[in-house]
Write an enzyme that holds these catalytic residues in place. Structure first.
Site, PDB file in Angstrom:
ATOM      1  N   ASP A 145      56.554  62.574  -9.604  1.00  0.00           N
ATOM      2  CA  ASP A 145      57.238  63.241 -10.712  1.00  0.00           C
ATOM      3  C   ASP A 145      58.534  63.926 -10.283  1.00  0.00           C
ATOM      4  O   ASP A 145      59.382  64.241 -11.122  1.00  0.00           O
ATOM      5  CB  ASP A 145      56.316  64.259 -11.374  1.00  0.00           C
ATOM      6  CG  ASP A 145      55.276  63.596 -12.264  1.00  0.00           C
ATOM      7  OD1 ASP A 145      55.097  62.369 -12.146  1.00  0.00           O
ATOM      8  OD2 ASP A 145      54.630  64.306 -13.060  1.00  0.00           O
TER       9      ASP A 145
ATOM     10  N   SER B  62      41.694  63.566  -6.989  1.00  0.00           N
ATOM     11  CA  SER B  62      41.964  64.992  -7.118  1.00  0.00           C
ATOM     12  C   SER B  62      43.106  65.488  -6.233  1.00  0.00           C
ATOM     13  O   SER B  62      44.257  65.310  -6.572  1.00  0.00           O
ATOM     14  CB  SER B  62      40.683  65.795  -6.904  1.00  0.00           C
ATOM     15  OG  SER B  62      40.081  65.498  -5.690  1.00  0.00           O
TER      16      SER B  62
ATOM     17  N   LYS C 168      41.151  62.144 -11.589  1.00  0.00           N
ATOM     18  CA  LYS C 168      40.437  63.423 -11.728  1.00  0.00           C
ATOM     19  C   LYS C 168      41.467  64.547 -11.815  1.00  0.00           C
ATOM     20  O   LYS C 168      42.187  64.821 -10.867  1.00  0.00           O
ATOM     21  CB  LYS C 168      39.506  63.666 -10.548  1.00  0.00           C
ATOM     22  CG  LYS C 168      38.781  65.012 -10.619  1.00  0.00           C
ATOM     23  CD  LYS C 168      37.850  65.192  -9.446  1.00  0.00           C
ATOM     24  CE  LYS C 168      37.124  66.537  -9.536  1.00  0.00           C
ATOM     25  NZ  LYS C 168      38.043  67.668  -9.345  1.00  0.00           N
TER      26      LYS C 168
END
Length: 535
Positions: free
Chosen positions: A310, A299, A324
């Protein structure tokens, strides 16, 4: 109203609160047909509980029935919508707040006596001069030795209201004396940062165990300290970190990303999208960062790894993370209990959802996680299953995948069964217990050591090694200890260092035996920094 969002991949306790069913009046004259045709779903549940309370032939604990019912309801939603019963709320709240009110010690029941194993920095006990090895015999005259006390009972006896006092009667073995000390209970931090230190000149290290309210402040303090020591690069260790507050993960990701970069976005059931961007206030923007993850990083840990990956910032090292991608919000139920309900999904900057599929239920969801141990993906990156339909490309041209966790940029396989077993024994405190018993025999033998001297000069000898094996076999652990003699000796030395000095020193001693940290040092070597790349 302030809303706290949670991202912890844990199945919390058992049951939902009777409070969600309260409020209906009894109408026993109504026919069953009316009951089940005209009332709302909530009214039906109210009526059923009332019928059982007032009409059922035997006495029934309806709270437990409600618990089972609500667990079944939540189980139909997703694996991360969970109930927190009121008896658990204080502990859970303290853990996420990052502090509690107490006397500031770690302890264990040594033989039949509560014994201080470590003092929490800045806590009341440290301020009043208690030491590791001190035995707490009495608290306000109440005997705390020679009887079967549960840890929870002891904690409740030593905790209390902030500012309240407790008088302890303490036996100090090293001085052969018993004395009384009056402590004023105070807020004691629950540390999110396990350790931070300079891994080598210019390269700092921070290990984080969760994302609580206090985590960002702790992180900043560690970052400032390391920067003062010359850190221009950083290792952020998020292994085994299950998550926590969403906004804290956003703040930490912001520390590494230039202003205006997308950190993540969330989407709720109505399709509403909320985007979070980095500011220009980050304390480590543009500097190299290595993020360590493994199969138990989840998470909030995945938010940071995904945001950096990214944005082509930093290097993600390790094994595929948990997977998650759901966001929970805590909602009070009126009786002291609460539910953490999934309210949205989050997506990484390229648009990836890293949530694993849970359509086949919670049991299958966690079984799928266990399957990673059997399908070889913890040993080889080639065994990780990816789907071309979930392929994304970063602005820098790097291919990344959604659909179940963050796949690292640099893969490091899991260790042997024995290596993982020794690490598990350390995590569960067995080496710490052995070190405590060893120190209790004669702490003065270590009086001449400073921290640097201990790292440089102390070596676990063969006698201490054999005694550690005897200690572990006492608990029926049967491993090939002799094949991993050097590693076991290192764990023993690290455990002694932690109790004598600090968790930072323990982490420093274990670093040379850590494959992921060794991979960082390899990637940061002058030859690779000179232009070579590793795939």
């Amino acid at each position: 109203m302030k809303r706290n969002y949670y991202l912890a991949p844990v199945v919390v306790a058992a049951a939902l609160a009777l409070g969600i069913f309260m409020g209906g009046k009894l109408h026993f004259g109504d026919t069953p047909e009316k009951l089940f045709s005209t009332n709302s779903k909530k009214d039906k549940l109210n009526r059923l509980i009332d019928y059982i309370d007032y009409e059922y032939v035997d006495q029934v604990d309806t709270d437990s029935i409600v618990d089972v019912t609500v667990n079944n309801i939540l189980d139909k939603l997703d694996p991360h919508s969970v109930y927190i019963p009121k008896e658990e709320m204080q502990r859970v709240s303290e853990n996420m707040k990052g502090d509690f009110v107490g006397i500031g010690i770690n302890f264990s029941m040594y033989r039949d006596t509560i014994t201080v194993t470590r003092l929490i920095r800045g806590g009341p006990s440290e301020r009043r001069g208690l030491r590791p090895g001190d035995r707490i015999l009495l608290a306000d005259g109440d005997t705390l030795y020679g009887r079967d006390l549960m840890n929870e009972d002891i904690v409740n006896r030593l905790k209390g209201q902030q500012g309240s006092e407790v008088v302890l009667t303490v036996y100090r073995k090293s001085e052969g004396r018993t004395f009384r000390v009056r402590l004023q209970r105070d807020r004691v931090p629950i540390r999110s940062i396990d350790a931070f230190y300079m891994l080598r000149p210019g390269l700092g290290y921070i290990r984080m165990n969760r994302f609580a309210e206090s985590t960002f402040d702790e992180f900043n303090e560690a970052l400032v300290s390391l920067s003062a020591d010359g850190a221009q690069k950083l290792v952020l260790d998020l292994r085994d970190n299950p998550g926590g507050y969403l906004n804290v993960a956003e703040q930490i990701a912001d520390a590494f990303l230039p202003g205006g970069r997308l950190i993540l976005f969330t989407k709720n059931k109505k399709g509403q999208v909320e985007k979070t961007y980095a500011t220009s206030r980050g304390g480590f923007e543009g500097k190299p960062v290595f993020v360590l993850i493994n199969e138990r990083s989840a998470s909030a840990s995945e938010i940071i790894a995904g945001a950096l990956q990214d944005n082509d910032a930093g290097t993600i090292i390790g094994r595929r993370s948990f997977g998650k991608g759901l966001v929970q919000r805590e909602m009070a139920l009126g009786d002291g209990s609460a539910v953490r309900l999934t309210v949205s999904r989050y997506y990484t900057p390229t648009g990836r959802s890293i949530q694993r599929d849970y359509q086949n239920g919670t049991e299958d969801y966690y079984h799928d996680f266990v399957e990673r141990f059997h399908n070889g993906e913890l040993e080889s990156v080639d065994s990780i299953r990816v789907s071309d339909s979930l392929k994304y490309v970063t602005p820098g041209g790097k291919v990344v995948y959604g659909g179940g966790g963050i796949i690292p940029d640099v893969f490091v396989p899991i260790g042997s069964n024995e290596e993982e077993a020794l690490a598990a024994l350390d995590a569960r405190g067995y080496f710490s217990s052995f070190a405590f018993e060893h120190l209790e025999e004669d702490r003065t033998r270590y009086d001449a050591y400073g921290a640097e001297d201990f790292v440089r000069d102390f070596n676990t000898d063969d006698i201490l090694f054999e005694r550690a094996i005897d200690f572990l076999t006492r608990y029926n652990f049967r491993l090939d200890f002799y094949a991993y003699k050097d590693l076991l000796k290192r764990y023993v030395k690290a455990a002694i260092a932690e109790q004598l000095f600090s968790p930072d020193l323990k982490a420093e001693i274990l670093a040379p035996a850590d494959p992921m940290l060794q991979k960082v040092l390899e990637l940061d070597s002058p030859t690779l920094r000179g232009g070579q790349e590793e795939s």
